[in-house]
Design a protein around this motif. Structure first.
Motif, short mmCIF file in Angstrom:
data_model
loop_
_atom_site.label_atom_id
_atom_site.label_comp_id
_atom_site.label_asym_id
_atom_site.label_seq_id
_atom_site.Cartn_x
_atom_site.Cartn_y
_atom_site.Cartn_z
N GLU A 1 4.37 70.36 -11.57
CA GLU A 1 5.02 69.14 -11.09
C GLU A 1 5.49 69.31 -9.65
O GLU A 1 5.36 68.40 -8.82
N ALA A 2 6.02 70.48 -9.34
CA ALA A 2 6.51 70.74 -7.99
C ALA A 2 5.40 70.67 -6.96
O ALA A 2 5.62 70.23 -5.82
N LEU A 3 4.20 71.09 -7.34
CA LEU A 3 3.07 71.00 -6.40
C LEU A 3 2.74 69.56 -6.09
O LEU A 3 2.53 69.20 -4.92
N VAL A 4 2.70 68.71 -7.09
CA VAL A 4 2.43 67.28 -6.86
C VAL A 4 3.54 66.67 -6.02
O VAL A 4 3.28 65.90 -5.08
N THR A 5 4.78 67.00 -6.34
CA THR A 5 5.92 66.48 -5.57
C THR A 5 5.84 66.90 -4.10
O THR A 5 6.20 66.13 -3.20
N ALA A 6 5.34 68.11 -3.84
CA ALA A 6 5.20 68.58 -2.46
C ALA A 6 4.23 67.68 -1.69
O ALA A 6 4.42 67.44 -0.48
#
Length: 226
Positions: free
Chosen positions: A32-37
Protein backbone atom coordinates in the motif's frame (compact mmCIF):
# COMPACT_ATOMS: atom_id res chain seq x y z
CA UNK A 1 3.99 -16.27 -4.22
CA UNK A 2 0.21 -16.19 -3.93
CA UNK A 3 0.53 -17.66 -0.44
CA UNK A 4 3.15 -15.04 0.43
CA UNK A 5 0.73 -12.21 -0.41
CA UNK A 6 -2.15 -13.94 1.38
CA UNK A 7 -4.99 -12.80 -0.87
CA UNK A 8 -4.15 -9.08 -0.58
CA UNK A 9 -4.50 -8.62 -4.39
CA UNK A 10 -1.05 -6.97 -4.38
CA UNK A 11 2.03 -8.33 -6.11
CA UNK A 12 4.63 -5.57 -5.70
CA UNK A 13 7.80 -5.63 -3.60
CA UNK A 14 6.56 -2.94 -1.23
CA UNK A 15 8.00 0.39 -0.10
CA UNK A 16 9.51 -0.22 3.32
CA UNK A 17 10.82 3.25 4.19
CA UNK A 18 8.21 3.82 6.91
CA UNK A 19 7.05 0.22 7.36
CA UNK A 20 8.98 -1.78 9.95
CA UNK A 21 9.89 -4.43 10.69
CA UNK A 22 10.41 -6.10 7.31
CA UNK A 23 8.15 -9.10 7.82
CA UNK A 24 5.35 -11.02 6.13
CA UNK A 25 2.65 -9.50 8.40
CA UNK A 26 3.73 -6.04 7.18
CA UNK A 27 3.90 -6.89 3.46
CA UNK A 28 0.40 -5.61 2.71
CA UNK A 29 1.17 -2.28 4.40
CA UNK A 30 4.39 -1.95 2.41
CA UNK A 31 2.54 -2.69 -0.84
CA UNK A 32 0.00 0.00 0.00
CA UNK A 33 2.83 2.38 0.84
CA UNK A 34 4.32 1.92 -2.62
CA UNK A 35 1.06 2.90 -4.30
CA UNK A 36 0.67 5.85 -1.92
CA UNK A 37 4.18 7.01 -2.86
CA UNK A 38 3.00 7.29 -6.48
CA UNK A 39 -0.01 9.36 -5.46
CA UNK A 40 2.13 11.61 -3.26
CA UNK A 41 4.30 12.52 -6.28
CA UNK A 42 1.33 14.22 -7.95
CA UNK A 43 1.79 17.83 -6.90
CA UNK A 44 -1.37 18.88 -8.80
CA UNK A 45 -3.64 16.08 -7.62
CA UNK A 46 -6.42 18.42 -6.50
CA UNK A 47 -6.90 19.66 -10.08
CA UNK A 48 -7.55 16.24 -11.66
CA UNK A 49 -11.15 15.63 -12.70
CA UNK A 50 -10.76 13.75 -16.00
CA UNK A 51 -9.52 10.32 -16.96
CA UNK A 52 -6.86 8.31 -15.16
CA UNK A 53 -5.33 5.05 -16.40
CA UNK A 54 -3.78 2.45 -14.12
CA UNK A 55 -1.62 0.50 -16.59
CA UNK A 56 -0.69 -3.01 -15.48
CA UNK A 57 -3.38 -2.88 -12.81
CA UNK A 58 -3.01 -6.53 -11.84
CA UNK A 59 -5.88 -7.69 -9.64
CA UNK A 60 -7.35 -4.19 -9.33
CA UNK A 61 -6.42 -3.08 -5.82
CA UNK A 62 -4.11 -0.34 -7.12
CA UNK A 63 -6.96 1.06 -9.24
CA UNK A 64 -9.14 1.14 -6.12
CA UNK A 65 -6.49 3.13 -4.27
CA UNK A 66 -6.20 5.61 -7.17
CA UNK A 67 -9.98 5.97 -7.32
CA UNK A 68 -10.10 6.74 -3.59
CA UNK A 69 -7.31 9.34 -4.00
CA UNK A 70 -8.99 11.00 -7.00
CA UNK A 71 -12.71 11.05 -6.18
CA UNK A 72 -13.55 13.45 -9.02
CA UNK A 73 -11.71 11.50 -11.72
CA UNK A 74 -12.58 8.43 -13.82
CA UNK A 75 -10.14 5.62 -13.14
CA UNK A 76 -9.72 2.78 -15.63
CA UNK A 77 -7.56 -0.23 -14.90
CA UNK A 78 -5.70 -1.70 -17.88
CA UNK A 79 -4.21 -5.17 -17.99
CA UNK A 80 -2.94 -7.63 -20.60
CA UNK A 81 -4.45 -10.61 -18.78
CA UNK A 82 -8.15 -11.25 -19.47
CA UNK A 83 -8.26 -13.45 -16.37
CA UNK A 84 -6.97 -10.66 -14.13
CA UNK A 85 -9.32 -8.11 -15.73
CA UNK A 86 -12.26 -10.42 -14.99
CA UNK A 87 -11.11 -10.87 -11.38
CA UNK A 88 -10.64 -7.13 -10.86
CA UNK A 89 -14.06 -6.36 -12.37
CA UNK A 90 -15.66 -8.79 -9.94
CA UNK A 91 -13.73 -7.51 -6.92
CA UNK A 92 -14.24 -3.80 -7.68
CA UNK A 93 -17.53 -3.53 -9.64
CA UNK A 94 -17.68 0.27 -9.30
CA UNK A 95 -14.49 0.64 -11.38
CA UNK A 96 -13.82 0.11 -15.06
CA UNK A 97 -11.27 -2.45 -16.25
CA UNK A 98 -10.20 -3.19 -19.82
CA UNK A 99 -7.89 -5.68 -21.48
CA UNK A 100 -5.18 -4.07 -23.61
CA UNK A 101 -1.49 -4.35 -24.43
CA UNK A 102 0.35 -1.51 -22.68
CA UNK A 103 2.62 -0.97 -25.67
CA UNK A 104 -0.33 -0.80 -28.11
CA UNK A 105 -3.08 0.86 -26.14
CA UNK A 106 -5.32 1.86 -29.05
CA UNK A 107 -6.86 4.73 -27.06
CA UNK A 108 -7.49 8.31 -28.24
CA UNK A 109 -4.59 10.75 -28.19
CA UNK A 110 -4.62 13.52 -25.56
CA UNK A 111 -7.46 11.79 -23.73
CA UNK A 112 -6.39 11.35 -20.08
CA UNK A 113 -4.89 13.54 -17.37
CA UNK A 114 -2.88 10.95 -15.48
CA UNK A 115 -1.33 7.56 -16.16
CA UNK A 116 -0.05 5.43 -13.30
CA UNK A 117 1.99 2.26 -13.64
CA UNK A 118 3.08 0.46 -10.48
CA UNK A 119 6.09 -1.83 -10.91
CA UNK A 120 5.05 -3.16 -14.31
CA UNK A 121 6.71 -1.24 -17.17
CA UNK A 122 9.76 -3.50 -17.32
CA UNK A 123 7.41 -6.36 -18.26
CA UNK A 124 5.97 -4.59 -21.30
CA UNK A 125 7.05 -5.49 -24.82
CA UNK A 126 8.59 -3.02 -24.98
CA UNK A 127 8.93 -0.49 -22.18
CA UNK A 128 9.83 2.28 -24.65
CA UNK A 129 6.77 1.50 -26.77
CA UNK A 130 4.69 1.93 -23.63
CA UNK A 131 6.36 5.24 -22.77
CA UNK A 132 5.67 6.51 -26.29
CA UNK A 133 2.04 5.36 -26.11
CA UNK A 134 1.62 7.03 -22.72
CA UNK A 135 3.04 10.27 -24.12
CA UNK A 136 0.55 10.15 -27.00
CA UNK A 137 -2.45 9.44 -24.81
CA UNK A 138 -1.89 11.88 -21.94
CA UNK A 139 -2.97 15.49 -22.33
CA UNK A 140 -0.52 18.38 -22.41
CA UNK A 141 0.34 19.17 -18.80
CA UNK A 142 -0.61 15.64 -17.77
CA UNK A 143 1.63 13.20 -15.95
CA UNK A 144 2.89 9.66 -16.10
CA UNK A 145 3.80 8.52 -12.60
CA UNK A 146 5.39 5.10 -12.41
CA UNK A 147 7.79 2.79 -10.63
CA UNK A 148 10.20 0.79 -12.74
CA UNK A 149 13.18 -1.52 -12.36
CA UNK A 150 16.37 -1.50 -14.40
CA UNK A 151 17.74 -5.02 -14.74
CA UNK A 152 21.16 -5.97 -16.05
CA UNK A 153 19.74 -8.86 -18.09
CA UNK A 154 16.48 -10.70 -18.73
CA UNK A 155 14.94 -12.76 -15.94
CA UNK A 156 11.48 -14.20 -15.24
CA UNK A 157 10.18 -13.43 -18.73
CA UNK A 158 11.25 -9.77 -18.82
CA UNK A 159 11.93 -8.81 -22.47
CA UNK A 160 15.63 -8.48 -23.14
CA UNK A 161 14.96 -5.12 -24.87
CA UNK A 162 14.06 -3.75 -21.42
CA UNK A 163 17.36 -4.78 -19.82
CA UNK A 164 21.00 -3.74 -19.87
CA UNK A 165 20.35 0.01 -19.78
CA UNK A 166 22.34 2.31 -17.55
CA UNK A 167 20.39 4.89 -15.60
CA UNK A 168 21.77 7.63 -17.85
CA UNK A 169 20.69 5.79 -21.01
CA UNK A 170 17.21 5.23 -19.58
CA UNK A 171 16.79 8.91 -18.72
CA UNK A 172 18.03 9.94 -22.18
CA UNK A 173 15.48 7.65 -23.84
CA UNK A 174 12.68 9.13 -21.74
CA UNK A 175 13.67 12.67 -22.72
CA UNK A 176 14.02 11.70 -26.39
CA UNK A 177 10.32 10.78 -26.41
CA UNK A 178 9.48 14.30 -25.25
CA UNK A 179 8.81 13.81 -21.56
CA UNK A 180 9.99 16.31 -18.97
CA UNK A 181 11.27 14.59 -15.83
CA UNK A 182 9.65 16.17 -12.80
CA UNK A 183 10.86 13.63 -10.22
CA UNK A 184 13.38 10.80 -10.41
CA UNK A 185 13.93 8.89 -7.17
CA UNK A 186 16.12 5.84 -6.70
CA UNK A 187 14.35 3.90 -3.94
CA UNK A 188 16.25 0.62 -4.28
CA UNK A 189 17.32 0.60 -0.63
CA UNK A 190 13.69 0.83 0.53
CA UNK A 191 12.28 -1.67 -2.00
CA UNK A 192 14.57 -4.31 -3.49
CA UNK A 193 16.88 -4.63 -0.50
CA UNK A 194 14.20 -5.23 2.16
CA UNK A 195 12.20 -7.42 -0.21
CA UNK A 196 15.21 -9.70 -0.51
CA UNK A 197 15.18 -10.04 3.29
CA UNK A 198 11.49 -10.93 3.10
CA UNK A 199 12.10 -13.57 0.42
CA UNK A 200 14.87 -15.11 2.49
CA UNK A 201 12.57 -15.22 5.51
CA UNK A 202 9.87 -16.87 3.41
CA UNK A 203 11.98 -19.67 1.97
CA UNK A 204 12.74 -18.05 -1.40
CA UNK A 205 16.37 -17.21 -0.65
CA UNK A 206 17.87 -18.80 -3.76
CA UNK A 207 15.45 -17.05 -6.12
CA UNK A 208 15.76 -13.81 -4.18
CA UNK A 209 19.55 -13.69 -4.34
CA UNK A 210 19.49 -14.42 -8.08
CA UNK A 211 16.96 -11.63 -8.57
CA UNK A 212 18.75 -9.00 -6.50
CA UNK A 213 22.03 -9.51 -8.39
CA UNK A 214 20.30 -8.45 -11.60
CA UNK A 215 18.45 -5.47 -10.09
CA UNK A 216 20.41 -2.31 -10.88
CA UNK A 217 17.94 0.42 -9.89
CA UNK A 218 14.42 0.58 -8.54
CA UNK A 219 13.05 3.97 -9.62
CA UNK A 220 10.01 6.10 -8.86
CA UNK A 221 9.39 8.76 -11.51
CA UNK A 222 6.98 11.53 -12.36
CA UNK A 223 7.01 12.66 -16.01
CA UNK A 224 5.17 15.63 -17.48
CA UNK A 225 4.03 16.09 -21.07
CA UNK A 226 4.78 19.71 -22.08
Amino acid sequence: MRKLYEGSNFFNVGYWKDVQPVSIPNLNAACEALVTAHIDLDVARQDVSGGILDIGCGLGVTSKMFADAYPNARVTGVNFSAEQVAFASEQYPDLNFIQKDASRLDLPSDSVERIFCVEAAFHFNTRMDFLREAFRIVKSGGRLIFSDVLYTRSIYGIPKENTGLSLEEFIDQIRDIGWEIETNLDITEDTGAPYLDLLCESGFERAGRTWIKLLEHYLLLSLVKP
